[in-house]
Design a protein around this motif. Structure first.
Motif, PDB file in Angstrom:
ATOM      1  N   SER A 111       0.827  -1.205   0.000  1.00 54.98           N
ATOM      2  CA  SER A 111       0.000   0.000   0.000  1.00 54.98           C
ATOM      3  C   SER A 111       0.860   1.253   0.000  1.00 54.98           C
ATOM      4  O   SER A 111       0.534   2.234  -0.689  1.00 54.98           O
ATOM      5  CB  SER A 111      -0.934  -0.009   1.216  1.00 54.98           C
ATOM      6  N   ARG A 112       1.962   1.231   0.739  1.00 51.14           N
ATOM      7  CA  ARG A 112       2.881   2.377   0.716  1.00 51.14           C
ATOM      8  C   ARG A 112       3.476   2.559  -0.682  1.00 51.14           C
ATOM      9  O   ARG A 112       3.653   3.691  -1.153  1.00 51.14           O
ATOM     10  CB  ARG A 112       3.997   2.194   1.749  1.00 51.14           C
ATOM     11  N   ARG A 115       0.892   4.232  -2.798  1.00 51.65           N
ATOM     12  CA  ARG A 115       0.731   5.641  -2.403  1.00 51.65           C
ATOM     13  C   ARG A 115       1.926   6.486  -2.851  1.00 51.65           C
ATOM     14  O   ARG A 115       1.764   7.660  -3.211  1.00 51.65           O
ATOM     15  CB  ARG A 115       0.516   5.733  -0.893  1.00 51.65           C
ATOM     16  N   HIS A 118       1.369   7.251  -6.335  1.00 48.41           N
ATOM     17  CA  HIS A 118       0.278   8.217  -6.456  1.00 48.41           C
ATOM     18  C   HIS A 118       0.713   9.652  -6.158  1.00 48.41           C
ATOM     19  O   HIS A 118      -0.020  10.587  -6.488  1.00 48.41           O
ATOM     20  CB  HIS A 118      -0.857   7.840  -5.499  1.00 48.41           C
ATOM     21  N   GLU A 119       1.888   9.824  -5.549  1.00 46.62           N
ATOM     22  CA  GLU A 119       2.318  11.172  -5.171  1.00 46.62           C
ATOM     23  C   GLU A 119       2.407  12.097  -6.382  1.00 46.62           C
ATOM     24  O   GLU A 119       2.150  13.299  -6.279  1.00 46.62           O
ATOM     25  CB  GLU A 119       3.663  11.108  -4.444  1.00 46.62           C
ATOM     26  N   ASN A 138      -3.803  10.712  -3.749  1.00 44.01           N
ATOM     27  CA  ASN A 138      -3.710  10.384  -2.327  1.00 44.01           C
ATOM     28  C   ASN A 138      -4.653  11.209  -1.460  1.00 44.01           C
ATOM     29  O   ASN A 138      -4.617  11.103  -0.234  1.00 44.01           O
ATOM     30  CB  ASN A 138      -2.273  10.566  -1.838  1.00 44.01           C
ATOM     31  N   ALA A 143      -9.745   9.104  -2.496  1.00 40.36           N
ATOM     32  CA  ALA A 143      -9.496   7.710  -2.123  1.00 40.36           C
ATOM     33  C   ALA A 143     -10.773   7.048  -1.619  1.00 40.36           C
ATOM     34  O   ALA A 143     -11.002   5.856  -1.844  1.00 40.36           O
ATOM     35  CB  ALA A 143      -8.401   7.640  -1.054  1.00 40.36           C
ATOM     36  N   MET A 183      -4.950   2.776   2.369  1.00 44.82           N
ATOM     37  CA  MET A 183      -4.830   3.692   1.240  1.00 44.82           C
ATOM     38  C   MET A 183      -5.242   5.113   1.599  1.00 44.82           C
ATOM     39  O   MET A 183      -5.398   5.964   0.728  1.00 44.82           O
ATOM     40  CB  MET A 183      -5.669   3.182   0.070  1.00 44.82           C
TER      41      MET A 183
END
Length: 306
Positions: A111-112, A115, A118-119, A138, A143, A183
């Protein structure tokens, strides 16, 4: 005939895993880890995600997510889905199966990873009132919409084409809320009724919309660049996804359940048949589940042999 079936089977595996000859390298790693993970055999999550209904649910999720202009802008402006949609599919499957079957550490790391990717997914879009709105993949609000669309799609598809859910629909919504939290979702629903209330709020908010970009996306989802061997079956699965949508969303998307004149075609039955054939190609238990069971047996978890 046997050669054709083998080629078809290879194409199915390639579509869902990115590889036809062997499992992706991340799958065996699900046997690693020193805890049982967030979900166990006998859970609602294992029942739903271990069935074939997620294939239809995945199509339905994409259709639903397209209704949010921020989510759609992120896909169009920061994704190579047109050039290689199977990579995006394989990455999504990797995250889903890691959260479902992996250790808690693996689920959190996966999940990290998403993410972090997604940054960079941020920008702006014009809302339904003409105002410029910023979006970020994010962002907890965005989300939340993604999580709701996913949860509703997977639960609905399984209720139509899957088997029993241990603990019922509420158990699935409650258990998958953990994925939402991983998330960045701040208030994931914990019951089916709460999920529908949150979806209703989105529908009534006026933030969802259909425009030319949505129509383009729907057409791409309807006719993705799949191997021609898979197209007949996919057309049925797409019709199944449309069948599973609430009428209000079908209307927004400009979709309808296929009919022959005044007679509705047997989409539900045809979808069930296609899923049964895919099950034969992929096997009763997938490699991700088998790797998870190997980890659970190593840890002495009784449910491992269930």
């Amino acid at each position: 005939m046997r050669s054709f079936l083998r080629k078809w089977q290879d194409e199915v595996k390639k579509t869902f895993t990115g590889r036809a000859d062997e499992v992706p390298d991340w799958v065996p790693k699900l046997a690693e880890g020193n805890d049982p993970g967030y979900h166990l055999p006998g859970s609602a999550i294992w029942a739903v995600h271990g069935s074939m209904s997620p294939i239809v649910a995945g199509i339905r999720t994409l259709l639903m997510q397209a209704l949010h202009p921020g989510a759609l802008a992120g896909v169009h402006e920061h994704s190579s889905f047109r050039e290689d949609p199977l990579i995006r599919l394989a990455n999504t499957i990797r995250w889903i199966f890691t959260v479902t079957y992996g250790s808690s550490e693996a689920a959190e790391n996966a999940s990290r990873r998403v993410r972090r990717l997604h940054e960079a997914v941020q920008g702006s879009y014009s809302d339904n009132l003409g105002a410029q709105r910023d979006y970020s993949a994010n962002d907890p609000e965005l989300a939340s919409w993604i999580h709701l669309a996913f949860t509703d799609a997977f639960l609905t598809a399984h209720k139509i084409w899957g088997g029993a859910i241990p603990g019922g629909p509420d158990a699935y919504v409650r258990e998958w809320a953990q994925a939402g939290r991983l998330m960045g979702v701040e208030d994931p629903p914990l019951t089916e009724a709460d999920m529908h209330r949150q979806l209703d709020r989105w529908y009534e908010s006026g933030e969802l919309r259909v425009d030319g970009r949505v129509a383009e996306t729907v057409e791409f989802i309807r006719n993705p660049p799949l191997n021609r061997m898979l197209r007949p079956g996919y057309r049925i699965l797409f019709a199944g996804a449309v069948y599973s949508l609430e009428p209000r969303y079908r209307q927004m998307l400009g979709l309808a359940v296929p009919r022959l004149g005044p007679v509705a075609l047997p989409v539900r039955l045809a979808t069930k048949a296609v899923l049964a054939v895919v099950r034969l190609a992929l096997g009763r238990r997938g490699p991700s589940e088998l790797a998870a069971r190997e980890r659970l047996r190593r840890l002495g978890v009784p449910a491992a042999n269930a």
